[in-house]
Design a protein around this motif. Sequence first.
Motif, PDB file in Angstrom:
ATOM      1  N   LEU A 154      17.725  -9.723 -11.455  1.00 53.75           N
ATOM      2  CA  LEU A 154      18.636 -10.081 -12.547  1.00 53.75           C
ATOM      3  C   LEU A 154      17.989 -11.088 -13.499  1.00 53.75           C
ATOM      4  CD1 LEU A 154      21.511  -9.874 -13.788  1.00 53.75           C
ATOM      5  CD2 LEU A 154      22.165 -11.769 -12.288  1.00 53.75           C
ATOM      6  N   LEU A 155      17.158 -11.980 -12.936  1.00 53.96           N
ATOM      7  CA  LEU A 155      16.499 -13.008 -13.756  1.00 53.96           C
ATOM      8  C   LEU A 155      15.455 -12.411 -14.696  1.00 53.96           C
ATOM      9  CD1 LEU A 155      16.082 -15.846 -11.114  1.00 53.96           C
ATOM     10  CD2 LEU A 155      17.793 -15.660 -12.892  1.00 53.96           C
ATOM     11  N   LEU A 156      15.080 -11.152 -14.485  1.00 55.96           N
ATOM     12  CA  LEU A 156      14.156 -10.490 -15.406  1.00 55.96           C
ATOM     13  C   LEU A 156      14.870 -10.077 -16.697  1.00 55.96           C
ATOM     14  CD1 LEU A 156      12.062  -8.182 -13.044  1.00 55.96           C
ATOM     15  CD2 LEU A 156      11.718 -10.588 -13.617  1.00 55.96           C
ATOM     16  N   LEU A 157      16.216 -10.040 -16.646  1.00 55.63           N
ATOM     17  CA  LEU A 157      16.987  -9.647 -17.823  1.00 55.63           C
ATOM     18  C   LEU A 157      17.439 -10.844 -18.649  1.00 55.63           C
ATOM     19  CD1 LEU A 157      19.271  -6.895 -16.245  1.00 55.63           C
ATOM     20  CD2 LEU A 157      17.084  -6.597 -17.419  1.00 55.63           C
ATOM     21  N   ILE A 158      17.637 -11.979 -17.991  1.00 58.44           N
ATOM     22  CA  ILE A 158      18.106 -13.170 -18.707  1.00 58.44           C
ATOM     23  C   ILE A 158      16.988 -14.217 -18.741  1.00 58.44           C
ATOM     24  CG2 ILE A 158      20.517 -12.724 -18.184  1.00 58.44           C
ATOM     25  CD1 ILE A 158      20.334 -14.778 -15.933  1.00 58.44           C
ATOM     26  N   GLU A 159      17.345 -15.458 -19.005  1.00 58.87           N
ATOM     27  CA  GLU A 159      16.337 -16.532 -19.082  1.00 58.87           C
ATOM     28  C   GLU A 159      15.590 -16.683 -17.759  1.00 58.87           C
ATOM     29  OE1 GLU A 159      16.131 -21.404 -19.502  1.00 58.87           O
ATOM     30  OE2 GLU A 159      18.029 -20.356 -19.799  1.00 58.87           O
ATOM     31  N   ALA A 160      14.281 -16.754 -17.823  1.00 62.21           N
ATOM     32  CA  ALA A 160      13.456 -16.880 -16.614  1.00 62.21           C
ATOM     33  C   ALA A 160      13.075 -18.332 -16.362  1.00 62.21           C
ATOM     34  CB  ALA A 160      12.192 -16.030 -16.756  1.00 62.21           C
ATOM     35  N   GLN A 161      13.532 -18.866 -15.246  1.00 62.12           N
ATOM     36  CA  GLN A 161      13.148 -20.215 -14.803  1.00 62.12           C
ATOM     37  C   GLN A 161      13.014 -20.171 -13.292  1.00 62.12           C
ATOM     38  OE1 GLN A 161      12.353 -22.660 -16.681  1.00 62.12           O
ATOM     39  NE2 GLN A 161      13.262 -22.223 -18.673  1.00 62.12           N
ATOM     40  N   ASN A 162      11.904 -20.723 -12.758  1.00 66.74           N
ATOM     41  CA  ASN A 162      11.739 -20.623 -11.302  1.00 66.74           C
ATOM     42  C   ASN A 162      12.779 -21.428 -10.528  1.00 66.74           C
ATOM     43  OD1 ASN A 162      10.561 -23.317 -11.297  1.00 66.74           O
ATOM     44  ND2 ASN A 162       8.686 -22.361 -12.031  1.00 66.74           N
ATOM     45  N   ARG A 163      13.383 -22.423 -11.155  1.00 59.08           N
ATOM     46  CA  ARG A 163      14.405 -23.214 -10.442  1.00 59.08           C
ATOM     47  C   ARG A 163      15.674 -22.398 -10.180  1.00 59.08           C
ATOM     48  NH1 ARG A 163      14.493 -25.265 -15.721  1.00 59.08           N
ATOM     49  NH2 ARG A 163      16.489 -25.035 -16.800  1.00 59.08           N
TER      50      ARG A 163
END
Length: 202
Positions: A154-163
């Motif tokens: 899902l994080l590939l579609l929205i803002e990417a942050q490792n936290r």
Amino acid sequence: DNLVGKKVSRNNTGFYLTEGLISTNDGQFRKKIKDEYFNEVIKNNYNYEVANENILNKLKEDIKNNDKLFELLWNKAKIVANGDNARLGFLARSAKECGNSSLAENLQGTITYINNFYFYIVIVLACIGLFRAIKYKETKLMYIYIAILGCYLLLLLIEAQNRYIYGFIPFLCILTKGTLLKCQKKLTKKSVPKCKKISNNL
């Protein structure tokens, strides 16, 4: 609306997806994109449904003409999978400000590589566990794998942050343990016949 004193946007889907997938961005938070989105909301008298529709239509056109979409998604996957880079970066800056340049170099170099390697291994083993669950039709386990790894995707579609993956890292580790235990059982089974042969000879 009554508490704020004016209409508010109740659905910012257009902003989140644009921030994550627009070709002019690297998939991370940028104030310019936020301002563009909320200007669209204001322009439409806080009708967030119309604002979302307009900005998503622009995003669709951008994606159609973006021949580097896969490269963007791959870079975002690396950002998300890089474990605790943000915290290590803060620690490195603090060490440098305190005059401990060698610690700062280690935090930004060797320790970061070890940290990232650990997270890559965890994600790879979790993926192996998912494929194994599909192969052997372990339905309940498969759903658990899909739910947890789906959060990562899902994080590939929205803002990417490792936290953003902090919350489900413990679950990834549990899934990884399952894969390791399966490997251990296979190795143990293979070694048992050899042990029996040696004991018989003795």
